[in-house]
Design an enzyme around this catalytic site. Structure first.
Site, PDB file in Angstrom:
ATOM      1  N   ASP A  88     -79.160 -17.140   1.309  1.00 47.53           N
ATOM      2  CA  ASP A  88     -79.409 -16.205   2.408  1.00 47.53           C
ATOM      3  C   ASP A  88     -78.113 -15.755   3.077  1.00 47.53           C
ATOM      4  O   ASP A  88     -78.004 -14.596   3.494  1.00 47.53           O
ATOM      5  CB  ASP A  88     -80.355 -16.840   3.441  1.00 47.53           C
ATOM      6  CG  ASP A  88     -81.789 -16.919   2.928  1.00 47.53           C
ATOM      7  OD1 ASP A  88     -82.083 -16.308   1.879  1.00 47.53           O
ATOM      8  OD2 ASP A  88     -82.612 -17.607   3.568  1.00 47.53           O
ATOM      9  N   ARG A 116     -63.360 -37.708 -10.245  1.00 47.10           N
ATOM     10  CA  ARG A 116     -64.799 -37.588 -10.406  1.00 47.10           C
ATOM     11  C   ARG A 116     -65.154 -37.157 -11.830  1.00 47.10           C
ATOM     12  O   ARG A 116     -64.739 -36.088 -12.272  1.00 47.10           O
ATOM     13  CB  ARG A 116     -65.246 -36.522  -9.415  1.00 47.10           C
ATOM     14  CG  ARG A 116     -66.660 -36.131  -9.520  1.00 47.10           C
ATOM     15  CD  ARG A 116     -66.948 -34.932  -8.639  1.00 47.10           C
ATOM     16  NE  ARG A 116     -68.357 -34.657  -8.753  1.00 47.10           N
ATOM     17  CZ  ARG A 116     -68.908 -33.475  -8.623  1.00 47.10           C
ATOM     18  NH1 ARG A 116     -68.164 -32.431  -8.339  1.00 47.10           N
ATOM     19  NH2 ARG A 116     -70.209 -33.326  -8.783  1.00 47.10           N
ATOM     20  N   SER A 153     -67.846 -26.910 -15.135  1.00 43.04           N
ATOM     21  CA  SER A 153     -68.611 -27.254 -16.344  1.00 43.04           C
ATOM     22  C   SER A 153     -69.561 -26.110 -16.676  1.00 43.04           C
ATOM     23  O   SER A 153     -69.807 -25.242 -15.834  1.00 43.04           O
ATOM     24  CB  SER A 153     -69.404 -28.550 -16.103  1.00 43.04           C
ATOM     25  OG  SER A 153     -70.352 -28.350 -15.071  1.00 43.04           O
ATOM     26  N   ALA A 170     -73.192 -28.865  -5.978  1.00 46.20           N
ATOM     27  CA  ALA A 170     -74.614 -29.227  -5.994  1.00 46.20           C
ATOM     28  C   ALA A 170     -75.483 -28.251  -5.184  1.00 46.20           C
ATOM     29  O   ALA A 170     -76.677 -28.080  -5.484  1.00 46.20           O
ATOM     30  CB  ALA A 170     -74.788 -30.648  -5.466  1.00 46.20           C
ATOM     31  N   ARG A 211     -76.154 -28.563 -19.453  1.00 44.59           N
ATOM     32  CA  ARG A 211     -76.302 -29.882 -18.841  1.00 44.59           C
ATOM     33  C   ARG A 211     -77.764 -30.190 -18.521  1.00 44.59           C
ATOM     34  O   ARG A 211     -78.651 -29.658 -19.148  1.00 44.59           O
ATOM     35  CB  ARG A 211     -75.385 -29.953 -17.622  1.00 44.59           C
ATOM     36  CG  ARG A 211     -73.915 -29.742 -18.003  1.00 44.59           C
ATOM     37  CD  ARG A 211     -72.986 -29.891 -16.829  1.00 44.59           C
ATOM     38  NE  ARG A 211     -73.073 -31.238 -16.266  1.00 44.59           N
ATOM     39  CZ  ARG A 211     -72.515 -31.585 -15.099  1.00 44.59           C
ATOM     40  NH1 ARG A 211     -71.831 -30.699 -14.407  1.00 44.59           N
ATOM     41  NH2 ARG A 211     -72.651 -32.821 -14.647  1.00 44.59           N
ATOM     42  N   ARG A 258     -79.683 -28.427 -13.448  1.00 46.23           N
ATOM     43  CA  ARG A 258     -78.428 -27.702 -13.186  1.00 46.23           C
ATOM     44  C   ARG A 258     -78.465 -26.281 -13.753  1.00 46.23           C
ATOM     45  O   ARG A 258     -77.614 -25.454 -13.439  1.00 46.23           O
ATOM     46  CB  ARG A 258     -77.236 -28.438 -13.793  1.00 46.23           C
ATOM     47  CG  ARG A 258     -76.886 -29.705 -13.084  1.00 46.23           C
ATOM     48  CD  ARG A 258     -75.585 -30.283 -13.585  1.00 46.23           C
ATOM     49  NE  ARG A 258     -75.565 -31.702 -13.361  1.00 46.23           N
ATOM     50  CZ  ARG A 258     -75.197 -32.291 -12.219  1.00 46.23           C
ATOM     51  NH1 ARG A 258     -74.766 -31.559 -11.215  1.00 46.23           N
ATOM     52  NH2 ARG A 258     -75.241 -33.597 -12.079  1.00 46.23           N
ATOM     53  N   ASN A 306     -67.612 -21.897  -5.757  1.00 43.93           N
ATOM     54  CA  ASN A 306     -68.235 -22.958  -6.552  1.00 43.93           C
ATOM     55  C   ASN A 306     -69.038 -23.792  -5.562  1.00 43.93           C
ATOM     56  O   ASN A 306     -68.498 -24.685  -4.906  1.00 43.93           O
ATOM     57  CB  ASN A 306     -67.180 -23.823  -7.236  1.00 43.93           C
ATOM     58  CG  ASN A 306     -67.829 -24.905  -8.098  1.00 43.93           C
ATOM     59  OD1 ASN A 306     -69.049 -25.084  -8.046  1.00 43.93           O
ATOM     60  ND2 ASN A 306     -67.040 -25.622  -8.865  1.00 43.93           N
ATOM     61  N   GLU A 327     -69.721 -16.367  -8.692  1.00 41.54           N
ATOM     62  CA  GLU A 327     -70.105 -17.781  -8.766  1.00 41.54           C
ATOM     63  C   GLU A 327     -69.311 -18.462  -9.874  1.00 41.54           C
ATOM     64  O   GLU A 327     -69.226 -17.932 -10.988  1.00 41.54           O
ATOM     65  CB  GLU A 327     -71.609 -17.863  -9.078  1.00 41.54           C
ATOM     66  CG  GLU A 327     -72.119 -19.274  -9.262  1.00 41.54           C
ATOM     67  CD  GLU A 327     -73.609 -19.296  -9.630  1.00 41.54           C
ATOM     68  OE1 GLU A 327     -74.259 -18.213  -9.659  1.00 41.54           O
ATOM     69  OE2 GLU A 327     -74.110 -20.403  -9.907  1.00 41.54           O
ATOM     70  N   HIS A 378     -68.331 -22.215 -11.930  1.00 40.58           N
ATOM     71  CA  HIS A 378     -68.556 -23.635 -12.211  1.00 40.58           C
ATOM     72  C   HIS A 378     -67.536 -24.122 -13.219  1.00 40.58           C
ATOM     73  O   HIS A 378     -67.254 -23.422 -14.205  1.00 40.58           O
ATOM     74  CB  HIS A 378     -69.970 -23.872 -12.748  1.00 40.58           C
ATOM     75  CG  HIS A 378     -71.017 -23.446 -11.787  1.00 40.58           C
ATOM     76  ND1 HIS A 378     -71.333 -24.195 -10.675  1.00 40.58           N
ATOM     77  CD2 HIS A 378     -71.774 -22.326 -11.733  1.00 40.58           C
ATOM     78  CE1 HIS A 378     -72.253 -23.539  -9.973  1.00 40.58           C
ATOM     79  NE2 HIS A 378     -72.542 -22.403 -10.595  1.00 40.58           N
ATOM     80  N   TYR A 393     -65.370 -32.729 -15.495  1.00 43.39           N
ATOM     81  CA  TYR A 393     -64.627 -31.829 -14.605  1.00 43.39           C
ATOM     82  C   TYR A 393     -63.111 -31.840 -14.810  1.00 43.39           C
ATOM     83  O   TYR A 393     -62.391 -31.146 -14.102  1.00 43.39           O
ATOM     84  CB  TYR A 393     -64.954 -32.156 -13.139  1.00 43.39           C
ATOM     85  CG  TYR A 393     -66.436 -32.075 -12.834  1.00 43.39           C
ATOM     86  CD1 TYR A 393     -67.111 -30.866 -12.953  1.00 43.39           C
ATOM     87  CD2 TYR A 393     -67.163 -33.200 -12.451  1.00 43.39           C
ATOM     88  CE1 TYR A 393     -68.479 -30.783 -12.692  1.00 43.39           C
ATOM     89  CE2 TYR A 393     -68.523 -33.130 -12.185  1.00 43.39           C
ATOM     90  CZ  TYR A 393     -69.179 -31.913 -12.310  1.00 43.39           C
ATOM     91  OH  TYR A 393     -70.513 -31.833 -12.052  1.00 43.39           O
ATOM     92  N   HIS A 405     -77.866 -25.536  -6.725  1.00 41.98           N
ATOM     93  CA  HIS A 405     -79.205 -25.801  -7.247  1.00 41.98           C
ATOM     94  C   HIS A 405     -80.240 -26.034  -6.154  1.00 41.98           C
ATOM     95  O   HIS A 405     -81.413 -26.195  -6.441  1.00 41.98           O
ATOM     96  CB  HIS A 405     -79.146 -27.035  -8.166  1.00 41.98           C
ATOM     97  CG  HIS A 405     -77.930 -27.046  -9.050  1.00 41.98           C
ATOM     98  ND1 HIS A 405     -77.728 -26.088 -10.024  1.00 41.98           N
ATOM     99  CD2 HIS A 405     -76.841 -27.869  -9.096  1.00 41.98           C
ATOM    100  CE1 HIS A 405     -76.570 -26.345 -10.636  1.00 41.98           C
ATOM    101  NE2 HIS A 405     -76.018 -27.403 -10.092  1.00 41.98           N
ATOM    102  N   PRO A 449     -69.467 -29.396  -2.240  1.00 41.54           N
ATOM    103  CA  PRO A 449     -69.433 -30.848  -2.076  1.00 41.54           C
ATOM    104  C   PRO A 449     -68.936 -31.599  -3.301  1.00 41.54           C
ATOM    105  O   PRO A 449     -69.228 -31.220  -4.434  1.00 41.54           O
ATOM    106  CB  PRO A 449     -70.886 -31.220  -1.769  1.00 41.54           C
ATOM    107  CG  PRO A 449     -71.688 -30.093  -2.289  1.00 41.54           C
ATOM    108  CD  PRO A 449     -70.823 -28.869  -2.118  1.00 41.54           C
ATOM    109  N   ASN A 450     -68.197 -32.640  -3.039  1.00 43.23           N
ATOM    110  CA  ASN A 450     -67.656 -33.580  -4.036  1.00 43.23           C
ATOM    111  C   ASN A 450     -66.487 -33.014  -4.825  1.00 43.23           C
ATOM    112  O   ASN A 450     -65.868 -33.747  -5.603  1.00 43.23           O
ATOM    113  CB  ASN A 450     -68.756 -34.085  -4.992  1.00 43.23           C
ATOM    114  CG  ASN A 450     -69.877 -34.775  -4.248  1.00 43.23           C
ATOM    115  OD1 ASN A 450     -69.615 -35.717  -3.499  1.00 43.23           O
ATOM    116  ND2 ASN A 450     -71.109 -34.301  -4.396  1.00 43.23           N
TER     117      ASN A 450
HETATM  118  C1  DQA Z   1     -70.402 -27.801 -10.654  1.00 45.73           C
HETATM  119  C2  DQA Z   1     -71.718 -28.043 -11.389  1.00 45.73           C
HETATM  120  C3  DQA Z   1     -72.782 -28.588 -10.424  1.00 45.73           C
HETATM  121  O1  DQA Z   1     -73.997 -28.803 -11.136  1.00 45.73           O
HETATM  122  C4  DQA Z   1     -72.330 -29.901  -9.837  1.00 45.73           C
HETATM  123  O2  DQA Z   1     -73.258 -30.361  -8.890  1.00 45.73           O
HETATM  124  C5  DQA Z   1     -70.953 -29.836  -9.259  1.00 45.73           C
HETATM  125  C6  DQA Z   1     -69.931 -29.033  -9.914  1.00 45.73           C
HETATM  126  C7  DQA Z   1     -69.272 -27.361 -11.619  1.00 45.73           C
HETATM  127  O3  DQA Z   1     -68.251 -26.892 -11.110  1.00 45.73           O
HETATM  128  O4  DQA Z   1     -69.390 -27.544 -12.843  1.00 45.73           O
HETATM  129  O5  DQA Z   1     -70.648 -30.532  -8.295  1.00 45.73           O
HETATM  130  O6  DQA Z   1     -70.597 -26.734  -9.733  1.00 45.73           O
END
Ligand code: DQA
Length: 150
Positions: free
Chosen positions: A88, A19, A103, A78, A108, A112, A75, A99, A101, A24, A81, A11-12
Site C-alpha cells: 500500500d 546469514r 536469491s 521477508a 525456493r 517465497r 529488497n 524489486e 532479491h 545470500y 511475502h 529485515p535480516n
Molecule cells: C530475499 C528473499 C526473501 O525470501 C528472504 O526472506 C530474504 C531475502 C533475497 O534477497 O533473496 O530475507 O529477499
C-alpha cells in the site's frame, strides 16, 4: 538534472555475510553498500541507502521519499511475502520502484514465490546475488532516462 534513488534493505539483511551464505553469499551489507555507492557514482546518480528490521519504519521511509526520490530500489526481504502495508505504501506514493532479491525466490520454498509487491513495482530482479542490486539500480536509471526522453 541530478537523479536520486533510494535503496531499501529489509529485515535480516544487516546480517549479510553471516546469514545463510549458501543462499545470500559472503559479502557483508557494508560491502554490498560500497558496491552500490560506487556504481551510482560511476553512473552519476545520487543514492541513499537504508536498512530496517521493522515494517513500520520501511513504510515511513517510503512515505518520506515522496517528492525527494525519483525511484526506489527495494529488497523487502521477508516482508515481500507478508506485507500489505508495504504494498500500500508503494501504491500510495507511486514512486517507480524496482524489486530486488539476492536469491532467486522462484527457485525456493513455495511461500517465497509469492511477492505481494511484484505487480505494483515496475519490475523484479531476482537471483543474481549481490549483483541483483546493481541490476536493479541499472533498471531504475534506464527507467528515469526513458521517462525524461519523453
Ligand atoms: C530475499 C528473499 C526473501 O525470501 C528472504 O526472506 C530474504 C531475502 C533475497 O534477497 O533473496 O530475507 O529477499
Amino acid at each position: 538534472m541530478r537523479r536520486k534513488i533510494l535503496v531499501i534493505h529489509g529485515p535480516n539483511l544487516n546480517l549479510l555475510g553471516l546469514r545463510e551464505p549458501e543462499q545470500y553469499g559472503t559479502l557483508t551489507l557494508e560491502e554490498v553498500n560500497r558496491r552500490i555507492e560506487s556504481f551510482a557514482r560511476e553512473k552519476g546518480v545520487e543514492v541513499e541507502i537504508f536498512q530496517t528490521n521493522h515494517e513500520g519504519e520501511m513504510v515511513e521511509r517510503i512515505h518520506g521519499a515522496m517528492g525527494i526520490f525519483d525511484a526506489i530500489v527495494i529488497n523487502p526481504a521477508a516482508f515481500t511475502h507478508t506485507s500489505v502495508a508495504l504494498r500500500d505504501a508503494l501504491l500510495a506514493t507511486a514512486i517507480p520502484a524496482v524489486e530486488v532479491h539476492i536469491s532467486n525466490i522462484h527457485k525456493r520454498e513455495p511461500f517465497r514465490r509469492r511477492s505481494l509487491i511484484s505487480d505494483v513495482v515496475v519490475g523484479q530482479v531476482s537471483g543474481f546475488g549481490p549483483d541483483s542490486y546493481i541490476l536493479g539500480l541499472m533498471a531504475a536509471i534506464l527507467m528515469m532516462e526513458r521517462r525524461d526522453e519523453g
